[in-house]
Design an enzyme around this catalytic site. Structure first.
Site, PDB file in Angstrom:
ATOM      1  N   ARG A   1      11.629  24.836  13.757  1.00 55.27           N
ATOM      2  CA  ARG A   1      12.592  25.687  14.461  1.00 55.27           C
ATOM      3  C   ARG A   1      13.640  26.304  13.541  1.00 55.27           C
ATOM      4  O   ARG A   1      14.292  27.280  13.896  1.00 55.27           O
ATOM      5  CB  ARG A   1      13.207  24.900  15.617  1.00 55.27           C
ATOM      6  CG  ARG A   1      12.187  24.668  16.720  1.00 55.27           C
ATOM      7  CD  ARG A   1      12.637  23.648  17.725  1.00 55.27           C
ATOM      8  NE  ARG A   1      11.982  22.366  17.569  1.00 55.27           N
ATOM      9  CZ  ARG A   1      12.421  21.228  18.091  1.00 55.27           C
ATOM     10  NH1 ARG A   1      13.527  21.217  18.785  1.00 55.27           N
ATOM     11  NH2 ARG A   1      11.754  20.111  17.911  1.00 55.27           N
TER      12      ARG A   1
ATOM     13  N   GLU B   1      12.708   7.614  13.383  1.00 52.41           N
ATOM     14  CA  GLU B   1      13.062   6.434  14.178  1.00 52.41           C
ATOM     15  C   GLU B   1      11.969   5.369  14.030  1.00 52.41           C
ATOM     16  O   GLU B   1      12.243   4.199  13.855  1.00 52.41           O
ATOM     17  CB  GLU B   1      13.241   6.834  15.639  1.00 52.41           C
ATOM     18  CG  GLU B   1      14.147   5.878  16.368  1.00 52.41           C
ATOM     19  CD  GLU B   1      14.449   6.337  17.782  1.00 52.41           C
ATOM     20  OE1 GLU B   1      15.005   5.522  18.518  1.00 52.41           O
ATOM     21  OE2 GLU B   1      14.110   7.482  18.142  1.00 52.41           O
TER      22      GLU B   1
END
Ligand SMILES: O=P(O)(O)OC[C@H]1O[C@H](OP(=O)(O)OP(=O)(O)O)[C@H](O)[C@@H]1O
Ligand SMILES: Nc1ncnc2[nH]cnc12
Length: 261
Positions: A121, A158
């Site tokens: 993005r 994560e």
């Protein structure tokens, strides 16, 4: 990390986090935060004061439009994630232009040679900003996408790790770079981009994102702590001091919108 929220005006918008039906309509802004307000200098003439006030009002309107053009989709790509969907911002030509303009206004006089955009993005917001400020655009890609010789940097997610790559020779030592992405969550992605550029002698002037998410670990940390400490932490967050302060070390981060957790 220094966090700057649209510091020219001292204003950033906040996206609400609320339980939404699946594919909700475009969200409304729950609040606009006034942060790091630049005090009006006592030496300013009445005309300067009026001009500054009207510039701030104009930026408030732009941030409000941008915030309301970002759609929040709960439980995507997995349960518990509030996905900040910028594709709806791209459908709103005015909000998209306002987004690019706010970055261009901040960086056009900063002698920036390189706008480094993070896949995917950052490839949307980076090129129009690069063209407008007269800088080259350098893509920071996911592994095995670039055809030439690359340098790479691994970073933690994560769960697990990922890798970011950049073409050798795309940047030169001593150049001044701005790193652009749509969103910062843990900061792992931007951290890797900073490392890649600094490894080859580039000066990273700032990282810039449309949206900043609060760090979940910060919020979890509230639970076992004393009430006084919690109040201090929450006050810090409200003043934009605590949230994400450590995510990029001492590197400055400029964000337009604060997303909900
Ligand atoms: O601050 P972080 O925790 O590192 O997360 C932020 C990154 O996550 C998203 O990209 P994603 O990895 O989903 O890739 P995509 O843009 O290709 O979908 C987002 O566009 C940022 O690049
Ligand atoms: N909540 C989120 N929305 C959009 N992109 C993300 N990247 C990491 N977390 C995200």
């Amino acid at each position: 990390m220094r966090v700057v929220c649209c510091s020219n005006s001292g204003v950033s918008a906040t996206l609400p986090s609320f339980p939404c039906p699946r594919f909700p309509p475009l969200i409304a802004i729950s609040s606009i935060r006034f942060l790091n307000s630049t005090p009006l200098r006592s030496t300013a003439s009445p005309r300067q004061v009026t001009r500054m006030a009207s510039k701030n009002a104009q930026q408030d309107t732009r941030l409000a439009r941008i915030a309301s053009a970002i759609r929040v989709i709960p439980d995507f790509p997995k349960p518990g994630i509030l996905f900040q969907d910028i594709t709806t911002l791209l459908l709103d030509t005015k909000a998209f232009k306002d987004t690019v303009d706010l970055f261009v206004e901040r960086y056009r006089d900063q002698n920036i040679n390189v706008v480094a955009g993070v896949e995917a993005r950052g490839f949307i917001f980076g090129p129009p900003i690069a063209l407008a400020i007269g800088a080259k655009f350098v893509p920071m890609r996911k592994p095995n996408k670039l055809p030439g010789e690359v340098i790479s940097e691994e970073y933690s997610l994560e769960y697990g790790t990922d890798k970011m790559e950049m073409h050798v020779g795309a940047v030169q030592p001593g150049e001044r770079a701005l790193i652009i992405d749509d969103l910062i969550a843990t900061g792992g992605t931007l951290g890797a981009a900073i490392k890649l550029l600094e490894r080859v002698g580039v000066h990273v002037v700032e990282c810039a994102c449309v949206i900043e998410l609060p760090e979940l670990k910060d919020l979890n940390n509230y639970i076992p702590m004393t009430i006084t400490w919690c109040i201090e932490k929450l006050t810090d967050s409200i003043n934009m001091k605590g949230n994400g302060r450590d995510r990029l070390g001492d590197k400055s981060l400029f964000v337009l919108i604060k997303g909900g957790a």
